[in-house]
Design an enzyme around this catalytic site. Structure first.
Site, mmCIF file in Angstrom:
data_model
loop_
_atom_site.group_PDB
_atom_site.id
_atom_site.type_symbol
_atom_site.label_atom_id
_atom_site.label_comp_id
_atom_site.label_asym_id
_atom_site.label_seq_id
_atom_site.Cartn_x
_atom_site.Cartn_y
_atom_site.Cartn_z
ATOM 1 N N ALA A 76 0.833 -1.210 0.000
ATOM 2 C CA ALA A 76 0.000 0.000 0.000
ATOM 3 C C ALA A 76 0.862 1.252 0.000
ATOM 4 C CB ALA A 76 -0.918 -0.014 1.222
ATOM 5 N N ARG A 80 -46.219 35.523 30.730
ATOM 6 C CA ARG A 80 -46.470 36.251 29.493
ATOM 7 C C ARG A 80 -47.320 37.447 29.854
ATOM 8 N NH1 ARG A 80 -50.783 31.628 27.761
ATOM 9 N NH2 ARG A 80 -52.559 32.646 28.725
ATOM 10 N N ASP A 116 -5.711 -2.067 -2.232
ATOM 11 C CA ASP A 116 -6.774 -1.413 -3.006
ATOM 12 C C ASP A 116 -7.698 -2.423 -3.696
ATOM 13 O OD1 ASP A 116 -5.131 -2.375 -4.985
ATOM 14 O OD2 ASP A 116 -4.717 -0.441 -5.915
ATOM 15 N N ARG A 148 -4.427 8.418 -9.788
ATOM 16 C CA ARG A 148 -5.675 8.547 -10.553
ATOM 17 C C ARG A 148 -6.888 8.894 -9.693
ATOM 18 N NH1 ARG A 148 -5.720 3.214 -13.942
ATOM 19 N NH2 ARG A 148 -3.993 2.633 -12.578
ATOM 20 N N LYS A 206 -30.602 17.396 20.954
ATOM 21 C CA LYS A 206 -29.168 17.182 21.180
ATOM 22 C C LYS A 206 -28.950 16.987 22.656
ATOM 23 C CE LYS A 206 -26.463 20.008 22.697
ATOM 24 N NZ LYS A 206 -25.652 21.125 23.158
#
Ligand code: UD1
Ligand code: CA
Length: 483
Positions: free
Chosen positions: A13, A446, A109, A19, A357
Site C-alpha cells: 500500500a 407572558r 486497493d 488517478r 441534542k
C-alpha cells in the site's frame, strides 16, 4: 480441506494512487464505512495469519497514523521510494527477516476480495506443493494488467506486464491479480534476484515466478471464480462501482438474515451495521457506522442513521440521527434531527420538525411538533407542546433544562436554561419560563392580553380587514337590536 494458516500476509500500500486525484491517499478512501486498506486487512485477518504487514510509503504520516489507530495488530514497513512491487516485498524481508512458511502478498486497493477466495488460493498452494501460486482471473478487458503466460499443457510460465508484452501476449485474457501465495524462504531468495531490466525500470514481483520456475520449483495459478473480486480500485469511477458491488453484497446478507429491504438500489448499509430480523428498511435509507437496529423496527424512507441504536418495533421516518439511542417502540419523524446524546426511552416520540441534542426523553413522553430540545432531561409521561424551545445557550455557555414526570409544557414555551419544571407542573402556552415551576403548579410567564377596540377601523381604514370588521360589527349590532 482446512485452510493452512499463513505465516504472514503482506499488504502492499505504498503507491500514490494518482488517478484518484485526491488529497486523501487512495487506500484511505472510504467504502461502505471502512477505508479501502481496512477491507483488505479484515479479509486477511480472517485467515488468522501469524503476522500482518502493511507496506506504506506515499502519505506516510496519514496512512501510518490510520493503521496505528485502526489496526494495531498490523506492522507497518516503510518503503521510502516506490521502486516496484518486488522492491516493496524485498524491503519488508530486509526489515523483518526471512519468513518461514506461507507468505500471502496482496494489495491495499482490492476491497472486494473475499476471505474465501484467499483461502482457496492458500488451499491450492498447499495442495499442489507450489513455491508460488498466483491468483488470476479471466477478464473481459485485461488492459493494464500483467498477463499470465502458460505453455501448451496449461502450466504457468511467467507473468508479463502489459508494457513489456508482445501483441500475442496482450491478447491473453487471463490477468494477474497481483495476489500470491509464496513459500517464504524461496521468496526471500528470489526477490533479491529480480532485475529492473523492463519497460518501467522497476523491480517486478511478477518476475519471481519465472525465477522460481527457472530454479526448478513448482509454480501454479488459481483462477478466481469472480473476476470482479480481484479488480482493484484506481480511480473514483472504480470506487463507485466497487461501492455498489459491496453494498449489494451486504444488503443480500441482511435480506437472507430476515431483513426486508424495499429498494436495494437506494439503500446503503455500512459494513458492521447490525440489523435484527423483521426490520423493514424503506427507500432512500443509509445506515452508517456502529448502527444497531432491533427486531420489528421500521427505518425510512429517507433516513440516515449514524452510530445510532434503534430499539425493537421503533419507527424512524425521514430522519437524520447521529449517535442517538431510540428506544423500543419509540417514534421519530417524519422530519426529525437527533444529534449526539439523544436518548428516547420506551414509546417516546420525537415528531415532525423536531431537533434534539444531548437530551433524554422519558417513557411515553411526547415531543410531537416543531421543537428544539438541547441539553434536556425530560421525565416520563411528559407532553411538550408544539414550538417549545429549550433555550440552552446564553451566547457563552450551554445550560441544562429538566422537565420532570407528568409535566405538561404548553405550546410555544421558551424554557430558559438552567430551569426545572417539576413533576406534574404545567406551563401556560406562550410562556418564557426562567424560574422553576413547582410540582403541580402552572407557570404563566407572558403579558396579559388587552384589546384596543376598533383600532383597525381607525388605523387600517379601507383595507379588507377593516371591511370584514365593519361587516361583523354591523351584524353584531343588528343582533343586539333584535334582542
Ligand atoms: C501490478 C502487477 C500486475 C498486476 C496488477 C494488478 C507488477 C509488476 N505488476 O501492476 O501484473 O496485473 O498489479 O493490479 O507487480 N506498490 C507498492 N510499492 C511499490 C509499487 C507498488 O507498495 O513500489 C503497491 C501499490 O500501492 C499498489 C500495488 O503495489 O497497491 C500494485 O502496484 P501498481 O503500481 O498499481 O502495480 P500495477 O502496475 O498495477
Ligand atoms: Ca494497480
Amino acid at each position: 480441506m482446512s485452510v493452512p494458516r499463513p505465516a504472514a500476509v503482506i499488504v502492499l500500500a505504498a503507491g500514490e494512487g494518482t488517478r484518484m486525484k485526491s488529497q486523501t491517499p487512495k487506500v484511505l478512501h472510504e467504502l461502505c464505512g471502512r477505508a479501502l486498506v481496512d477491507h483488505m486487512l479484515a479479509a486477511a485477518r480472517d485467515l488468522g495469519p501469524e503476522r500482518l504487514i502493511v507496506v506504506i510509503g506515499h502519505a506516510l504520516e496519514q496512512v501510518g497514523g490510520h493503521l496505528a489507530a485502526t489496526s494495531p495488530d498490523a506492522r507497518a514497513v516503510v518503503q521510502r521510494e516506490q521502486r516496484g512491487t518486488g522492491h516493496a516485498v524485498r524491503t519488508v524481508l530486509e526489515e523483518v527477516g526471512t519468513i518461514a512458511g506461507t507468505v500471502l502478498v496482496t494489495y491495499g486497493d482490492v476491497p472486494l476480495l473475499r476471505t474465501r477466495t484467499l483461502a482457496a488460493l492458500l488451499e491450492r498452494h498447499a495442495a499442489d506443493g507450489n513455491a508460488v501460486t498466483v491468483l488470476t482471473a479471466e477478464v473481459p478487458d485485461p488492459t493494464g494488467y500483467g498477463r499470465i503466460v502458460r505453455d501448451d499443457s496449461g502450466a504457468v510460465l511467467e507473468i508479463v506486464e502489459e508494457k513489456d508484452a508482445t501483441p500475442a501476449q496482450r491478447a491473453i485474457r487471463e490477468m494477474n491479480s497481483g495476489i500470491y501465495a509464496f513459500d517464504g524462504e524461496l521468496l526471500a531468495d528470489a526477490v533479491k534476484r529480480v532485475s529492473t531490466d523492463n519497460a518501467q525500470g522497476e523491480e517486478y514481483l511478477t518476475d519471481v515466478l519465472a525465477i522460481l520456475r527457472g530454479d526448478g520449483h513448482r509454480v501454479g495459478a488459481h483462477v478466481a471464480d469472480d473476476h470482479v473480486e480481484v479488480e482493484g480500485v484506481n480511480d473514483r469511477v472504480q470506487l463507485a462501482a466497487a461501492r455498489k458491488v459491496l453494498n449489494r453484497r451486504l444488503l443480500e446478507e441482511h435480506m437472507r438474515a430476515g431483513v426486508t429491504i424495499i429498494d436495494p438500489d437506494s439503500t446503503w448499509i455500512d459494513v458492521g451495521v447490525r440489523i435484527a430480523p423483521d426490520v423493514v428498511v424503506h427507500p432512500g435509507t443509509q445506515l452508517h457506522g456502529a448502527t444497531v437496529v432491533g427486531s420489528g423496527a421500521e427505518i425510512g424512507p429517507g433516513t440516515t442513521l449514524t452510530a445510532t441504536r434503534v430499539g425493537e418495533r421503533a419507527t424512524v421516518r425521514n430522519a437524520v440521527c447521529d449517535h442517538a439511542d431510540v428506544g423500543p417502540e419509540a417514534s421519530v419523524g417524519p422530519y426529525a434531527y437527533l444529534r449526539p446524546g439523544t436518548v428516547l426511552k420506551h414509546k417516546a416520540k420525537a415528531g415532525t420538525f423536531v431537533e434534539m441534542k444531548n437530551a433524554t426523553v422519558g417513557e411515553r413522553s411526547k415531543v410531537p411538533h416543531l421543537t428544539y430540545a438541547g441539553d434536556a432531561t425530560i421525565g416520563d409521561d411528559v407532553n411538550i407542546g408544539a414550538s417549545t424551545v429549550f433555550v440552552n445557550y446564553d451566547g457563552v455557555n450551554k445550560h441544562h433544562t429538566t422537565v420532570r414526570d407528568g409535566a405538561f409544557v404548553g405550546c410555544d414555551t421558551m424554557l430558559v436554561a438552567p430551569v426545572t419544571v417539576h413533576d406534574g407542573a404545567y406551563t401556560a402556552a406562550g410562556s418564557v419560563i426562567t424560574d422553576e415551576v413547582p410540582p403541580g403548579a402552572i407557570g404563566v410567564a407572558r403579558a396579559r392580553q388587552r384589546n384596543i377596540g376598533k383600532w383597525v377601523l381607525r388605523r387600517r381604514a379601507g383595507t379588507k380587514s377593516a371591511a370584514a370588521a365593519e361587516r361583523a360589527l354591523a351584524e353584531r349590532e343588528q343582533q343586539e337590536n333584535q334582542q
